[in-house]
Design an enzyme around this catalytic site. Structure first.
Site, PDB file in Angstrom:
ATOM      1  N   LYS A  53       0.854  -1.175   0.000  1.00  0.00           N
ATOM      2  CA  LYS A  53       0.000   0.000   0.000  1.00  0.00           C
ATOM      3  C   LYS A  53       0.897   1.234   0.000  1.00  0.00           C
ATOM      4  O   LYS A  53       2.071   1.170   0.370  1.00  0.00           O
ATOM      5  CB  LYS A  53      -0.951  -0.013   1.188  1.00  0.00           C
ATOM      6  CG  LYS A  53      -0.270   0.203   2.532  1.00  0.00           C
ATOM      7  CD  LYS A  53      -1.212  -0.054   3.690  1.00  0.00           C
ATOM      8  CE  LYS A  53      -2.195   1.095   3.847  1.00  0.00           C
ATOM      9  NZ  LYS A  53      -3.569   0.812   3.556  1.00  0.00           N
ATOM     10  N   CYS A 138      -3.183   9.000  -7.459  1.00  0.00           N
ATOM     11  CA  CYS A 138      -4.302   8.786  -6.522  1.00  0.00           C
ATOM     12  C   CYS A 138      -5.314   9.932  -6.634  1.00  0.00           C
ATOM     13  O   CYS A 138      -4.941  11.097  -6.503  1.00  0.00           O
ATOM     14  CB  CYS A 138      -3.791   8.679  -5.082  1.00  0.00           C
ATOM     15  SG  CYS A 138      -5.124   8.459  -3.892  1.00  0.00           S
ATOM     16  N   GLY A 225     -12.467  -2.138 -10.465  1.00  0.00           N
ATOM     17  CA  GLY A 225     -13.265  -3.325 -10.758  1.00  0.00           C
ATOM     18  C   GLY A 225     -13.642  -3.450 -12.222  1.00  0.00           C
ATOM     19  O   GLY A 225     -13.165  -2.687 -13.073  1.00  0.00           O
TER      20      GLY A 225
END
Length: 311
Positions: A53, A138, A225
């Site tokens: 992470k 991000c 996803g």
């Protein structure tokens, strides 16, 4: 005697920017914690590499909850780069991860370019760290992140500075939230990036119609996803044709067929993220499926798939 190829004879190993990996399936940053949270469901050593992470110079609490929301086609998150900070990561998290013998790539971010540089320098000489992934993509932080990754000049400047400060291969992670992904890819390549990875999440949001409020505490988040897979494939296709350095593809890879698509589009390796939340052992199916595909198509090495797309 004719050499008979079997599934077990298929070579899944790849080398990205000098980092040798036993297979091309990597754990995506932010979806596999510090690499040990999924024990004993899946040992981190099953992956070609584990990307941690995001680590920042100082600890971060992240954004206010709710921070995760499931959508019909994927997942929204607004974690906000919550992490223990560089010092604690190096002292506690990294040794524990390395005890399970994976290839480790550390994802880093900062509020300023100076913070990125200082952090890259802190990783210098650290045994067990094979590479650095520079997070300039991000969408869930107010400073840094995609603010650096959406401008070719800023992205190149940061890449140059981080490359000078680091002693390990530098992978730059790009955002799809830009007008021209090829321009950004070329800019960071010319600035010294050893490889690029893409995509990070797409901007998204969800609304609670009873409360008439955003679902996420941060109002907006990043969508990942299956819903983002076509967008990710497009960006990998465009970027891989714009640069000579290796491209690592990610975004909605849920199966081995998805992984094959990304490699055909130009990726030398892939990262899986949301798939690990659905099935922590997805890496097993994907690596097995890659072998099946190679066997079916007559390839002896998985690296032979990369860029095979006929257009």
């Amino acid at each position: 005697m004719k050499n008979i190829r079997t599934k077990n004879s298929i070579d899944l190993s790849v080398e990205i920017a000098g980092i040798k990996m036993k297979n091309p399936v990597l754990a995506a940053s932010g979806t596999f914690g510090y690499g040990t949270e999924y024990l004993p469901l899946v040992p981190p050593g099953l992956f070609g590499a584990v990307i941690t992470k995001t680590i920042t110079l100082l600890p971060r609490a992240g954004n206010k909850p709710p921070r995760v929301y499931e959508t019909p086609g994927g997942m929204l998150n607004s974690i906000g780069l919550a992490n223990v900070g560089a010092e604690k990561f190096l002292k506690e998290k990294l040794p524990e991860l390395l005890s399970h013998h994976p290839v480790v790539i550390v994802n880093i971010a900062g509020n300023t370019m100076e913070e990125y540089v200082e952090l890259a320098g802190m990783l210098k000489g650290r045994p067990g760290i094979s590479g650095i992934e520079l997070n300039i993509s991000c969408p869930n932080v107010k400073q840094g992140g995609v603010a650096f990754g959406s401008d070719p000049i800023q992205a190149a400047k940061l890449t140059t500075l981080a490359k000078k400060a680091a002693d390990k291969p530098l992978i730059v992670k790009l955002s799809p939230n830009v007008a021209d992904i090829a321009a950004i890819a070329r800019a960071v390549e010319q600035a010294g990036a050893d490889a690029i990875s893409l995509i990070n999440t797409l901007y998204g949001m969800a609304i609670d119609i009873d409360k008439q409020r955003p679902v996420l505490g941060n109002i907006t988040g990043g969508l990942s996803g299956p819903a983002v897979k076509p967008v990710a494939l497009y960006n990998v296709f465009k970027a891989s044709r714009a640069v000579k350095v290796p491209v690592i593809g990610l975004g909605g890879i849920m199966s081995s067929d998805d992984a094959v698509e990304f490699m055909l589009a130009g990726a030398s390796a892939v990262q899986i993220g949301t798939a690990s939340f659905v099935d922590p052992s997805a890496v097993k199916e994907i690596t097995g499926g890659l072998k099946d595909y190679c066997l079916k198509k007559g390839y002896s090495k998985v690296s032979q798939i990369t860029g095979k797309l006929a257009v």
